[in-house]
Each structure stands twice: as C-alpha cells, then as structure tokens.
Write an enzyme that holds these catalytic residues in place. Structure first.
Site, PDB file in Angstrom:
ATOM      1  N   TYR A 253      34.378  34.263  40.200  1.00  0.00           N
ATOM      2  CA  TYR A 253      35.718  34.788  39.604  1.00  0.00           C
ATOM      3  C   TYR A 253      37.032  34.878  40.297  1.00  0.00           C
ATOM      4  O   TYR A 253      38.197  34.288  39.721  1.00  0.00           O
ATOM      5  CB  TYR A 253      35.289  36.068  39.284  1.00  0.00           C
ATOM      6  CG  TYR A 253      36.285  36.841  38.154  1.00  0.00           C
ATOM      7  CD1 TYR A 253      36.104  36.660  36.828  1.00  0.00           C
ATOM      8  CD2 TYR A 253      37.645  37.767  38.543  1.00  0.00           C
ATOM      9  CE1 TYR A 253      37.097  37.498  36.044  1.00  0.00           C
ATOM     10  CE2 TYR A 253      38.262  38.275  37.701  1.00  0.00           C
ATOM     11  CZ  TYR A 253      38.256  38.203  36.456  1.00  0.00           C
ATOM     12  OH  TYR A 253      39.051  38.850  35.381  1.00  0.00           O
TER      13      TYR A 253
ATOM     14  N   ILE B 189      41.767  47.182  34.733  1.00  0.00           N
ATOM     15  CA  ILE B 189      42.472  47.668  33.332  1.00  0.00           C
ATOM     16  C   ILE B 189      41.189  48.261  32.573  1.00  0.00           C
ATOM     17  O   ILE B 189      40.217  47.881  32.969  1.00  0.00           O
ATOM     18  CB  ILE B 189      42.918  46.423  32.581  1.00  0.00           C
ATOM     19  CG1 ILE B 189      43.889  45.630  33.296  1.00  0.00           C
ATOM     20  CG2 ILE B 189      43.621  47.021  31.251  1.00  0.00           C
ATOM     21  CD1 ILE B 189      45.246  46.450  33.827  1.00  0.00           C
TER      22      ILE B 189
ATOM     23  N   GLY C 175      37.732  35.286  29.153  1.00  0.00           N
ATOM     24  CA  GLY C 175      37.222  35.198  30.719  1.00  0.00           C
ATOM     25  C   GLY C 175      35.894  35.905  30.754  1.00  0.00           C
ATOM     26  O   GLY C 175      35.744  36.948  30.293  1.00  0.00           O
TER      27      GLY C 175
ATOM     28  N   ASN D 109      43.277  34.008  27.664  1.00  0.00           N
ATOM     29  CA  ASN D 109      42.985  35.126  28.097  1.00  0.00           C
ATOM     30  C   ASN D 109      41.464  35.274  28.269  1.00  0.00           C
ATOM     31  O   ASN D 109      40.873  35.931  29.056  1.00  0.00           O
ATOM     32  CB  ASN D 109      43.309  36.336  27.162  1.00  0.00           C
ATOM     33  CG  ASN D 109      42.688  37.503  27.270  1.00  0.00           C
ATOM     34  OD1 ASN D 109      42.755  38.268  28.209  1.00  0.00           O
ATOM     35  ND2 ASN D 109      41.716  37.967  26.286  1.00  0.00           N
TER      36      ASN D 109
ATOM     37  N   PRO E 200      46.597  40.650  36.035  1.00  0.00           N
ATOM     38  CA  PRO E 200      46.345  42.117  35.736  1.00  0.00           C
ATOM     39  C   PRO E 200      45.728  42.886  36.845  1.00  0.00           C
ATOM     40  O   PRO E 200      44.755  42.008  37.659  1.00  0.00           O
ATOM     41  CB  PRO E 200      45.419  42.125  34.583  1.00  0.00           C
ATOM     42  CG  PRO E 200      45.899  40.738  34.037  1.00  0.00           C
ATOM     43  CD  PRO E 200      45.629  39.913  35.146  1.00  0.00           C
TER      44      PRO E 200
HETATM   45  N1  CAA Z   1      33.701  45.079  51.381  1.00  0.00           N
HETATM   46  C1  CAA Z   1      32.723  45.160  52.277  1.00  0.00           C
HETATM   47  N2  CAA Z   1      31.509  45.483  52.098  1.00  0.00           N
HETATM   48  C2  CAA Z   1      31.263  45.867  50.843  1.00  0.00           C
HETATM   49  C3  CAA Z   1      32.157  45.864  49.760  1.00  0.00           C
HETATM   50  C4  CAA Z   1      33.492  45.425  50.254  1.00  0.00           C
HETATM   51  N3  CAA Z   1      34.517  45.488  49.198  1.00  0.00           N
HETATM   52  N4  CAA Z   1      31.572  46.283  48.824  1.00  0.00           N
HETATM   53  C5  CAA Z   1      30.341  46.443  49.108  1.00  0.00           C
HETATM   54  N5  CAA Z   1      29.921  46.194  50.533  1.00  0.00           N
HETATM   55  C6  CAA Z   1      28.844  46.633  51.101  1.00  0.00           C
HETATM   56  C7  CAA Z   1      28.106  47.452  50.723  1.00  0.00           C
HETATM   57  O1  CAA Z   1      28.745  48.611  51.522  1.00  0.00           O
HETATM   58  C8  CAA Z   1      26.714  47.483  50.933  1.00  0.00           C
HETATM   59  O2  CAA Z   1      26.596  47.289  52.166  1.00  0.00           O
HETATM   60  P1  CAA Z   1      25.323  48.325  52.906  1.00  0.00           P
HETATM   61  O3  CAA Z   1      24.131  47.520  52.169  1.00  0.00           O
HETATM   62  O4  CAA Z   1      25.433  48.128  54.315  1.00  0.00           O
HETATM   63  O5  CAA Z   1      25.585  49.504  52.465  1.00  0.00           O
HETATM   64  C9  CAA Z   1      26.485  45.932  50.552  1.00  0.00           C
HETATM   65  O6  CAA Z   1      27.793  45.447  50.562  1.00  0.00           O
HETATM   66  C10 CAA Z   1      25.893  45.580  49.270  1.00  0.00           C
HETATM   67  O7  CAA Z   1      26.640  46.392  48.374  1.00  0.00           O
HETATM   68  P2  CAA Z   1      26.180  46.825  46.940  1.00  0.00           P
HETATM   69  O8  CAA Z   1      25.168  47.784  46.999  1.00  0.00           O
HETATM   70  O9  CAA Z   1      27.209  47.153  45.926  1.00  0.00           O
HETATM   71  O10 CAA Z   1      25.481  45.129  46.482  1.00  0.00           O
HETATM   72  P3  CAA Z   1      25.042  44.992  45.222  1.00  0.00           P
HETATM   73  O11 CAA Z   1      24.292  43.553  45.543  1.00  0.00           O
HETATM   74  O12 CAA Z   1      24.046  46.027  44.469  1.00  0.00           O
HETATM   75  O13 CAA Z   1      26.171  44.601  44.105  1.00  0.00           O
HETATM   76  C11 CAA Z   1      28.234  43.969  43.687  1.00  0.00           C
HETATM   77  C12 CAA Z   1      27.342  43.797  44.776  1.00  0.00           C
HETATM   78  C13 CAA Z   1      27.679  43.185  42.248  1.00  0.00           C
HETATM   79  C14 CAA Z   1      29.313  42.755  43.932  1.00  0.00           C
HETATM   80  C15 CAA Z   1      28.873  45.359  43.796  1.00  0.00           C
HETATM   81  O14 CAA Z   1      29.252  45.456  44.837  1.00  0.00           O
HETATM   82  C16 CAA Z   1      30.077  45.215  42.699  1.00  0.00           C
HETATM   83  O15 CAA Z   1      29.750  45.147  41.184  1.00  0.00           O
HETATM   84  N6  CAA Z   1      31.393  45.347  42.771  1.00  0.00           N
HETATM   85  C17 CAA Z   1      32.564  45.280  42.059  1.00  0.00           C
HETATM   86  C18 CAA Z   1      33.100  43.839  41.885  1.00  0.00           C
HETATM   87  C19 CAA Z   1      34.270  44.024  41.178  1.00  0.00           C
HETATM   88  O16 CAA Z   1      35.119  44.612  41.658  1.00  0.00           O
HETATM   89  N7  CAA Z   1      34.231  43.346  40.021  1.00  0.00           N
HETATM   90  C20 CAA Z   1      35.487  43.313  39.117  1.00  0.00           C
HETATM   91  C21 CAA Z   1      35.266  43.363  37.734  1.00  0.00           C
HETATM   92  S1  CAA Z   1      36.162  43.544  36.765  1.00  0.00           S
HETATM   93  C22 CAA Z   1      37.384  42.158  36.764  1.00  0.00           C
HETATM   94  O17 CAA Z   1      37.215  41.175  37.425  1.00  0.00           O
HETATM   95  C23 CAA Z   1      38.606  42.260  36.319  1.00  0.00           C
HETATM   96  C24 CAA Z   1      39.850  42.005  37.051  1.00  0.00           C
HETATM   97  O18 CAA Z   1      40.298  40.752  36.834  1.00  0.00           O
HETATM   98  C25 CAA Z   1      40.317  43.109  37.918  1.00  0.00           C
END
Ligand code: CAA
Length: 241
Positions: free
Chosen positions: A148, A181, A85, A83, A178
């Site tokens: 990831y 969560i 990660g 688990n 998952p």
């Molecule tokens: N698809 C397309 N474009 C996207 C997008 C997506 N899904 N998400 C963001 N963008 C775009 C934004 O709109 C932005 O565009 P503009 O500059 O034109 O406005 C550009 O990408 C930059 O986005 P951010 O401002 O968010 O960029 P950042 O560098 O500040 O952050 C990031 C990037 C760290 C990846 C942030 O978007 C983030 O944290 N995203 C979530 C990632 C995520 O879901 N992680 C899961 C963690 S939990 C986990 O992993 C457990 C599990 O198993 C499910």
C-alpha cells in the site's frame, strides 16, 4: 449545467463524501464508480440520487469501456477523482505476491487506467481536473504496508509527472494525502493497533471523510487553476510533510 465528474470507489467512505461534495458545491453531474459491492451501490444511489457505474479500475480495458459508457450517457468527463483503493496489510514476511500485485494493480494501476481514458478528452477541450487520493502512508511508510505504501507513494510521483504534462492543456493534476479517516478501511485495523495510531495524531481524533472531500472540491474548482502538481496533506498533524 455543471461539469461531469467521475469518482472511483465512489459509493462508500471518502469516495461517497467526495461525490456528494462535488454535486453540492460544483453542481457537477457526478458518477460514482464501484467494483464489487452491489448492495452498497444500490443504497448509495437510492440515498443520494447519484448514478453508479460498475467496473474494476485495475482492469485496463474495463476502465476504458466504463469511461466511454459514462461519457455516452452523461457527456464528456472533465473531473476525475482517483479514489479507489484497497488494503492487503501484513508484514513482508507474511505478504504473498497476490497481496502485493492486487494493491499495485488497483491503487496505482487504476490511476493510470483512468487517466489514460480521460486525459485525451480533457486535452482536446482545454480544461480538466484530476485529483488522486494518496495517503500519509505513501509519504511516511507504515509497518505492515509495503504494498500500500509503495502504491500510494507511486501515486504521488504519478501526480507530479502528469501535472507537468497536463499544464499546457489546462489540466491540473493534484493529490490529497489523507491521514487516518473514519471509514470502513480504517475500522479494519485491529483495535489495539488503531488506538496507538490515534494517540499519535496531534488533533486527537480520526479525520472525517467530509474533511477530505472539502479539499477535493477546492482542487476541482476554477479558483484552483494555478494549483498543480501539489499534495494537500489532511492528517490532523500526524505527519508534517
Ligand atoms: N513498528 C515497529 N514494530 C511494530 C509496529 C510498528 N509500527 N507495529 C507492530 N510492530 C511489532 C509488534 O510490536 C510485534 O512485535 P512483537 O512480536 O515483538 O510483539 C510485531 O511487530 C508483530 O505485530 P502484530 O502482532 O501487529 O503482527 P500481525 O502480523 O498480527 O499484524 C499487521 C501485522 C497486519 C501489519 C498489523 O500490525 C496491522 O494491521 N497494522 C496496521 C497497519 C495499518 O496502519 N494499516 C492502515 C490501514 S488504513 C489505511 O491504509 C488508510 C490510509 O491511507 C491511512
């Protein structure tokens, strides 16, 4: 007396729920592995009575030694839940090699290291259960998670390959994927980003750690002996795969 189980990353979040479920449903002697957070581990042990063992699953030698230590104290380990990660999110443009390597080393390398330590004993005893925690993001990909998503996708391939090797020895190997969560890991996603993600979950909410633990408990049961090489998606309908 129940079987002995080890849950990596077992003192918090999904891992903690898995530890409690295996103890309560299977009467297993559960040991929770953790890597760094001593305070959380101490609190976990005090609250649950479950033993902990500290080592880095991504360190091959430490994982072998850690498993031997647990077996010397508690007996042969028949149930392994991989688990542990971490996330180091960022777009490829901003991600450095260390962000890539640490996620691969811990999330995917940890599965190899733990299986390497425990699979031979399971083989000799003719029974074993290995459950690997993958992710919706290993199935579907996720913006900002090439490290990831690659590691979790790797876990799904690892599961299917090891399942083929384990079948003849009575060892089943399965994965759970998952969705999002309600844990510290997901809470670290910036609020506006998380809101958009939750809006795309048909069930309309984050999952609960307990909902993943239930799936793990089933896959570790005697009843699940014919289930191997499978992936159980528990994601509120966010990705149907
Ligand atoms: N698809 C397309 N474009 C996207 C997008 C997506 N899904 N998400 C963001 N963008 C775009 C934004 O709109 C932005 O565009 P503009 O500059 O034109 O406005 C550009 O990408 C930059 O986005 P951010 O401002 O968010 O960029 P950042 O560098 O500040 O952050 C990031 C990037 C760290 C990846 C942030 O978007 C983030 O944290 N995203 C979530 C990632 C995520 O879901 N992680 C899961 C963690 S939990 C986990 O992993 C457990 C599990 O198993 C499910």
């Amino acid at each position: 007396m129940g079987r002995v189980a080890i849950v990596t990353g077992g003192t918090r979040g999904i891992g903690r729920a898995i530890c409690e479920k295996l103890r309560d449903e299977h009467g297993a002697t559960v040991v929770a592995n953790y890597a760094g957070n001593d305070d959380a581990a101490r609190a976990f042990s005090q609250e649950t009575g479950i033993a902990t063992v500290k080592f880095d699953v991504g360190d091959h030698a430490a994982a072998q030694d850690g498993c031997r230590k647990v077996e010397a104290e508690h007996g042969p380990i028949d149930i392994l839940v991989n688990n542990a990660g971490i996330t180091r999110d960022g777009t490829l443009l901003k991600m450095d090699y260390d962000d890539w390597n640490e996620v691969m080393r811990i999330n995917l390398g940890g599965c190899f290291n733990m299986a390497k330590a425990l699979f031979p004993g399971m083989k000799d005893r003719g029974w074993g259960r290995i459950v690997n925690i993958g992710s919706i993001n290993g199935q579907a990909g996720q913006y900002g998670q090439v490290n990831y998503a690659a590691a979790k996708s790797g876990i799904h391939g690892f599961t299917k390959a090891l399942a083929q090797e384990g079948a003849r020895f009575g060892i089943t190997v399965n994965a759970i994927a998952p969705g999002y969560i309600d844990t510290d890991m997901v809470a670290a996603v910036p609020e506006p980003v998380l809101e958009k993600i939750v809006a795309r979950i048909p069930v309309g909410r984050l999952g609960k750690a307990e909902e993943i633990a239930r799936g793990v408990a089933f896959l570790c049961s005697e009843d699940a002996g014919f289930v191997t090489g499978s992936t159980m998606s528990i994601n509120g309908g966010q990705h149907m795969y």
